[in-house]
Design a protein around this motif. Structure first.
Motif, PDB file in Angstrom:
ATOM      1  N   ALA A   1       0.861  -1.118   0.031  1.00  0.00           N
ATOM      2  CA  ALA A   1      -0.049   0.110   0.035  1.00  0.00           C
ATOM      3  C   ALA A   1       0.847   1.120   0.011  1.00  0.00           C
ATOM      4  O   ALA A   1       0.559   2.306  -0.896  1.00  0.00           O
ATOM      5  CB  ALA A   1      -0.847  -0.081   1.137  1.00  0.00           C
ATOM      6  N   ILE A   2       2.075   1.281   0.933  1.00  0.00           N
ATOM      7  CA  ILE A   2       3.039   2.257   0.772  1.00  0.00           C
ATOM      8  C   ILE A   2       3.402   2.774  -0.448  1.00  0.00           C
ATOM      9  O   ILE A   2       3.567   3.922  -1.085  1.00  0.00           O
ATOM     10  CB  ILE A   2       3.971   2.017   1.910  1.00  0.00           C
ATOM     11  CG1 ILE A   2       3.374   2.202   3.007  1.00  0.00           C
ATOM     12  CG2 ILE A   2       5.104   3.161   1.770  1.00  0.00           C
ATOM     13  CD1 ILE A   2       4.282   1.709   4.327  1.00  0.00           C
ATOM     14  N   ILE A   3       3.839   1.675  -1.218  1.00  0.00           N
ATOM     15  CA  ILE A   3       4.551   1.796  -2.647  1.00  0.00           C
ATOM     16  C   ILE A   3       3.624   2.186  -3.466  1.00  0.00           C
ATOM     17  O   ILE A   3       3.707   2.826  -4.548  1.00  0.00           O
ATOM     18  CB  ILE A   3       5.104   0.398  -2.826  1.00  0.00           C
ATOM     19  CG1 ILE A   3       6.576   0.217  -1.933  1.00  0.00           C
ATOM     20  CG2 ILE A   3       5.462   0.304  -4.519  1.00  0.00           C
ATOM     21  CD1 ILE A   3       7.147  -1.250  -2.122  1.00  0.00           C
TER      22      ILE A   3
ATOM     23  N   LYS B   1       6.995  12.984  -8.282  1.00  0.00           N
ATOM     24  CA  LYS B   1       8.386  13.137  -7.646  1.00  0.00           C
ATOM     25  C   LYS B   1       9.202  11.861  -7.428  1.00  0.00           C
ATOM     26  O   LYS B   1      10.474  11.870  -7.151  1.00  0.00           O
ATOM     27  CB  LYS B   1       8.432  13.814  -6.415  1.00  0.00           C
ATOM     28  CG  LYS B   1       7.798  15.384  -6.474  1.00  0.00           C
ATOM     29  CD  LYS B   1       7.592  16.241  -5.361  1.00  0.00           C
ATOM     30  CE  LYS B   1       6.975  17.440  -5.620  1.00  0.00           C
ATOM     31  NZ  LYS B   1       6.635  18.089  -4.487  1.00  0.00           N
ATOM     32  N   ALA B   2       8.497  10.734  -7.573  1.00  0.00           N
ATOM     33  CA  ALA B   2       9.177   9.430  -7.192  1.00  0.00           C
ATOM     34  C   ALA B   2       9.742   8.809  -8.555  1.00  0.00           C
ATOM     35  O   ALA B   2       9.247   8.962  -9.641  1.00  0.00           O
ATOM     36  CB  ALA B   2       7.878   8.317  -6.796  1.00  0.00           C
ATOM     37  N   GLY B   3      10.962   8.386  -8.161  1.00  0.00           N
ATOM     38  CA  GLY B   3      11.745   7.701  -9.371  1.00  0.00           C
ATOM     39  C   GLY B   3      11.587   6.343  -9.281  1.00  0.00           C
ATOM     40  O   GLY B   3      10.423   6.060  -8.863  1.00  0.00           O
ATOM     41  N   LYS B   4      12.753   5.493  -9.410  1.00  0.00           N
ATOM     42  CA  LYS B   4      12.459   3.944  -9.272  1.00  0.00           C
ATOM     43  C   LYS B   4      12.330   3.786  -7.753  1.00  0.00           C
ATOM     44  O   LYS B   4      12.826   4.318  -6.866  1.00  0.00           O
ATOM     45  CB  LYS B   4      13.800   3.524  -9.699  1.00  0.00           C
ATOM     46  CG  LYS B   4      13.654   1.777  -9.790  1.00  0.00           C
ATOM     47  CD  LYS B   4      14.446   1.449 -10.592  1.00  0.00           C
ATOM     48  CE  LYS B   4      14.635  -0.098 -10.871  1.00  0.00           C
ATOM     49  NZ  LYS B   4      15.561  -0.972 -11.588  1.00  0.00           N
ATOM     50  N   ILE B   5      11.357   2.693  -7.264  1.00  0.00           N
ATOM     51  CA  ILE B   5      11.044   2.288  -6.092  1.00  0.00           C
ATOM     52  C   ILE B   5      11.743   0.925  -6.022  1.00  0.00           C
ATOM     53  O   ILE B   5      11.319   0.040  -6.969  1.00  0.00           O
ATOM     54  CB  ILE B   5       9.721   2.347  -6.039  1.00  0.00           C
ATOM     55  CG1 ILE B   5       8.923   3.731  -5.990  1.00  0.00           C
ATOM     56  CG2 ILE B   5       9.392   1.759  -4.210  1.00  0.00           C
ATOM     57  CD1 ILE B   5       7.513   3.747  -6.010  1.00  0.00           C
ATOM     58  N   HIS B   6      12.386   0.953  -4.810  1.00  0.00           N
ATOM     59  CA  HIS B   6      12.793  -0.649  -4.602  1.00  0.00           C
ATOM     60  C   HIS B   6      12.418  -1.116  -3.307  1.00  0.00           C
ATOM     61  O   HIS B   6      11.724  -0.354  -2.429  1.00  0.00           O
ATOM     62  CB  HIS B   6      14.296  -0.372  -4.518  1.00  0.00           C
ATOM     63  CG  HIS B   6      15.045   0.181  -5.392  1.00  0.00           C
ATOM     64  ND1 HIS B   6      15.862  -0.976  -6.522  1.00  0.00           N
ATOM     65  CD2 HIS B   6      15.469   1.206  -6.074  1.00  0.00           C
ATOM     66  CE1 HIS B   6      16.289   0.008  -7.285  1.00  0.00           C
ATOM     67  NE2 HIS B   6      16.280   1.137  -7.313  1.00  0.00           N
ATOM     68  N   CYS B   7      12.311  -2.430  -3.206  1.00  0.00           N
ATOM     69  CA  CYS B   7      11.654  -2.875  -1.757  1.00  0.00           C
ATOM     70  C   CYS B   7      12.360  -3.960  -1.295  1.00  0.00           C
ATOM     71  O   CYS B   7      12.873  -4.859  -2.345  1.00  0.00           O
ATOM     72  CB  CYS B   7      10.030  -3.483  -2.289  1.00  0.00           C
ATOM     73  SG  CYS B   7       9.384  -3.904  -0.651  1.00  0.00           S
ATOM     74  N   ALA B   8      12.781  -4.118  -0.200  1.00  0.00           N
ATOM     75  CA  ALA B   8      13.442  -5.397   0.415  1.00  0.00           C
ATOM     76  C   ALA B   8      12.984  -5.906   1.502  1.00  0.00           C
ATOM     77  O   ALA B   8      12.604  -5.164   2.399  1.00  0.00           O
ATOM     78  CB  ALA B   8      14.930  -4.764   0.953  1.00  0.00           C
ATOM     79  N   PRO B   9      12.272  -7.168   1.455  1.00  0.00           N
ATOM     80  CA  PRO B   9      12.451  -8.179   0.645  1.00  0.00           C
ATOM     81  C   PRO B   9      11.398  -7.833  -0.486  1.00  0.00           C
ATOM     82  O   PRO B   9      11.334  -8.555  -1.595  1.00  0.00           O
ATOM     83  CB  PRO B   9      12.341  -9.539   1.222  1.00  0.00           C
ATOM     84  CG  PRO B   9      11.526  -9.292   2.318  1.00  0.00           C
ATOM     85  CD  PRO B   9      11.849  -7.876   2.972  1.00  0.00           C
ATOM     86  N   GLY B  10      10.257  -7.445  -0.126  1.00  0.00           N
ATOM     87  CA  GLY B  10       8.976  -7.434  -1.162  1.00  0.00           C
ATOM     88  C   GLY B  10       8.324  -8.625  -1.067  1.00  0.00           C
ATOM     89  O   GLY B  10       8.463  -9.484  -0.567  1.00  0.00           O
TER      90      GLY B  10
END
Length: 423
Positions: A14-16, A24-33
């Motif tokens: 939900a946050i992502i 303004k958001a570029g690439k979004i990364h997530c760990a671990p997702g």
């Protein structure tokens, strides 16, 4: 700017999802997702407690912001670890996250600053705790001091249940060191309410109020879970009571944390009970977005979430206005059969592509070798319906949830039913 979100559940999805809407958001990364998050962000197979690897990843990716989702790493000092990198981090430092990591700390803080909460006593000795418990009225509430994945609280409606809960925590150590201390608390009757707030020191910006459903079965029966569904707004709770909770509980708590040398920065989540006479009292505080409260609150956010995060981490929350939609949101959680006890993984999920009138947040999903969606946890999906009122949002959520099929699928049928009395 590029962003790293730490976590891998429905809350982080939900946050992502909300961050991805920001220009303004570029690439979004997530760990671990998880497999659902991978549709919006690049996932990295690093656990939330691997601080060295996470900080190295953030530096390598040259992200401009890190967002911490879950409670455990916050309590263990992940923000302090990231501070050494110089990268801005949204979330409280370890000494502030203790408001969730230790229920005895939280209760003592509220008592010291006269913030409304239930009467309580704390114990680190089983025999003393048992002797005190024997003198208390039933029902009574027993809580493990530390983090227990949302399952460390028992509302005991019989002596036998109370004795068993205390023994499980302190003798059998079902929650490990999280149960080295316990809180025994008076039972509060009334309506539960959750208020999440963006907090930057003494500046508090409350979010839209929500209500969770913790027990696994309808009518609030069965063991507690991480949450089986939520809804927002709360038409059956007057705005004056919500405002009173903000003014008498959340704002004084933020101020108390500053006074204690533990300024809070991030999301302060108040779990509240509204007594029959309309007075709010504190059940608990969490030091992060709730799950699944986030899944109904963020879809109602009209403002840019990235702007809010940026203002919070730079001490400028007081300078921005936050707008909320009048729409209602209802989230129905689809869980594995057996949850919150043992459950199977790898069960094929069908029908996700048929959902077209709801937002689906993935909590425990993966892909198998054939590319099929499969279950990979206790809570699998959160199906969120949006509408002009709770009734419309609820109908959408349940209708769309019916499109999703997997063996053992379990859901409550009464999410948001309490709110329909005023509609």
């Amino acid at each position: 700017m590029d962003i790293l979100v730490v976590g891998g559940g429905g809350r982080e999805h939900a946050i992502i999802w909300a961050l991805a809407k920001s220009p303004k958001a570029g690439k979004i990364h997530c760990a671990p997702g998880n497999a659902g998050i991978a549709q919006l962000a690049e996932c990295h197979p690093i656990a939330v407690n691997e601080f060295d690897k996470l900080t190295a990843l953030a530096v390598e990716l040259n992200v401009g912001l890190v967002v911490i989702g879950p409670d455990d790493p916050l309590a263990d000092g992940i923000v302090d670890a990231f501070d050494k990198t110089g990268i801005p981090v949204f979330g409280p430092r370890r000494n502030a996250a203790e408001i969730e990591g230790s229920k005895t700390f939280m209760k003592d803080l509220l008592h010291k600053y006269n913030i409304p909460t239930a009467d309580y006593e704390k114990f680190d000795n089983y025999e003393q705790a048992q002797a005190y418990l024997n003198e208390q009225a039933i029902p009574v509430v027993i809580k493990a001091d530390g983090l227990a994945a949302g399952k460390g609280v028992t509302v005991a409606y019989s002596r036998e249940e109370a004795d068993q809960a205390l023994r499980s925590i302190m003798v059998d150590k079902v929650f490990g060191e999280a149960g080295a201390k316990v809180i025994i608390e008076e039972f509060l009757a009334g309506q539960e309410m959750s208020i999440l707030a963006f907090v930057d020191g003494e500046t508090v910006r409350p979010m839209a109020a929500a209500q969770d459903h913790k027990p696994v079965f309808d009518n609030d029966e069965g063991p507690n879970t991480g949450g089986m569904g939520t809804y927002s707004p709360l038409p059956h709770i007057p705005a004056s009571i919500i405002e009173e909770a903000v003014e008498t509980i959340i704002k004084p708590t933020a101020k108390a944390m500053v006074s204690e040398g533990r300024p809070f920065q991030g999301v302060l989540f108040a779990g509240l009970m509204i007594s029959p006479d309309g007075k709010p009292k504190t059940i608990e505080f969490n030091a992060r977005f709730g799950d699944p409260e986030t899944q109904v609150v963020l879809p109602r956010l009209k403002s840019d979430l990235l702007d809010i995060f940026w203002a919070t981490v730079h001490g400028k929350l007081a300078d921005i206005q936050i707008e909320w939609s009048d729409e209602a949101a209802v989230c129905v959680v689809l869980a594995s059969g057996g949850y919150p006890g043992p459950y199977a993984k790898g069960v094929v999920i069908e029908g996700l592509e048929q959902v077209d009138e709801a937002v689906v947040f993935h909590a425990g999903t993966a892909r198998n070798e054939s590319g099929e969606w499969v279950t990979n946890g206790g809570r699998i999906l959160g199906v969120v319906g949006l509408g002009a009122d709770i009734a419309e949002a609820r109908n959408k959520a349940y209708a769309q949830a019916e499109q999703i099929r997997f063996d053992g699928k379990h859901q409550r049928s009464d999410i948001a039913a309490k709110a329909l009395v005023n509609q």
